[in-house]
Write a protein that holds these residues in place. Sequence first.
Motif: not given
Length: 202
Positions: A19-21, A23-40
């Motif tokens: 949840x916190x990460x 929200x941080x992605x939304x704040x910084x304009x970086x979507x989790x979709x850009x990195x692999x599931x393993x990296x996330x």
Amino acid sequence: MTKKIKGVEYADDEAEATRLLTAYCVETGFSPEWISKDTWDTTVRIACSVAASNGLQAAMGTLDADAQALRSAARREERLGRIKVESEQLIAEAKASSNLGKIIGRCRDAYVAVAPADFTYGASLTRIEFDNLADDWRDLGTWAGRRQIAQFRSFTALDVEDKAAKGKGQTGDTLETRGLQGNVLVTVAGVRFNVHINITGK
């Protein structure tokens, strides 16, 4: 609730870290979709696993480093080269001045820039206009499949819904609010884009 151990702040568990990460992605304009599931998943564990080099700040720093690497000039050129020809073919088929062509252009630009993969299209449409757009969007996906377009796949459209009535009226942690919206989605070189379209009138 986060916890502090020896001055380092950690998420209480993986659910809170997610949840916190996010929200941080939304704040910084970086979507989790850009990195692999393993990296996330690894980043989530960094946020909540107690160790000297871990913690929330370390996890956020990892996301920042991922974003910076992806946004380098060389990587941008690489991404543009990957989709340039096919995006031009799609825009030509859809007509550049149409909403369809403009949405493809927005997804192309967002892919190249590593911009958020979940965004609102600027023009509001009536429900009838959206229904026609959704049909055209699916047809464009069929056309792309027949032409063996490889980097733009899975063209889908979701019915109009009242986001506010379903408790989805707030856009992340931003001040943007949503009412009636439809959605069109497409996967660009492995990144799933979800385009929200505001519905006005009838």
